[in-house]
Design an enzyme around this catalytic site. Structure first.
Site, PDB file in Angstrom:
ATOM      1  N   CYS A 157      -0.099   3.945   2.556  1.00 15.50           N
ATOM      2  CA  CYS A 157       0.268   3.483   3.914  1.00 15.50           C
ATOM      3  C   CYS A 157       1.727   3.838   4.210  1.00 15.50           C
ATOM      4  O   CYS A 157       2.055   4.291   5.309  1.00 15.50           O
ATOM      5  CB  CYS A 157       0.092   1.969   4.041  1.00 15.50           C
ATOM      6  SG  CYS A 157      -1.599   1.391   3.812  1.00 15.50           S
ATOM      7  N   CYS A 187       0.831  -1.214   0.000  1.00 11.98           N
ATOM      8  CA  CYS A 187       0.000   0.000   0.000  1.00 11.98           C
ATOM      9  C   CYS A 187       0.865   1.262   0.000  1.00 11.98           C
ATOM     10  O   CYS A 187       1.470   1.597   1.017  1.00 11.98           O
ATOM     11  CB  CYS A 187      -0.922  -0.046   1.219  1.00 11.98           C
ATOM     12  SG  CYS A 187      -1.847   1.468   1.519  1.00 11.98           S
TER      13      CYS A 187
END
Length: 106
Positions: free
Chosen positions: A34, A31
């Site tokens: 993230c 991600c």
């Protein structure tokens, strides 16, 4: 205080039974957003030391708790106080926004 990792097995003790509010960052290695907020969360963890703990949970390695909570999209940050989820924020944001949101919830 730096962020710390939490697992399905340690979630109850580390998060639900904590005397201090705990922000759990649900994330995954793949991600991009993230990874973008990771350094900001580390800084916020130091700046708000004693007021909140910041934990990270990899949803690929730990599927139980994210499934129970209903994590469908990441990054998802959930603030727990006294064993209950009291607030959440979905998606990446600048450090200033993350810190302001968190301070407003503490």
């Amino acid at each position: 205080m730096a962020t710390f990792n939490v697992t399905d097995d340690s979630f109850k003790a580390d998060v639900l039974e904590s005397d201090t509010p705990v922000l759990v960052d649900f994330w995954a290695e793949w991600c991009g957003p993230c990874k973008m907020i990771g350094p900001s969360l580390e800084e916020i963890s130091d700046e708000l030391s004693g007021k909140v703990k910041i934990a990270k949970m990899d949803i690929m390695e730990n599927t139980g708790i994210p499934g129970e909570i209903g994590v469908q999209s990441i990054p998802l940050m959930v603030l727990f106080k006294d064993g209950k989820a009291v607030s959440q924020k979905l998606g990446a944001a600048p450090k200033s926004q993350l810190k302001s949101w968190l301070e407003g919830e503490l």
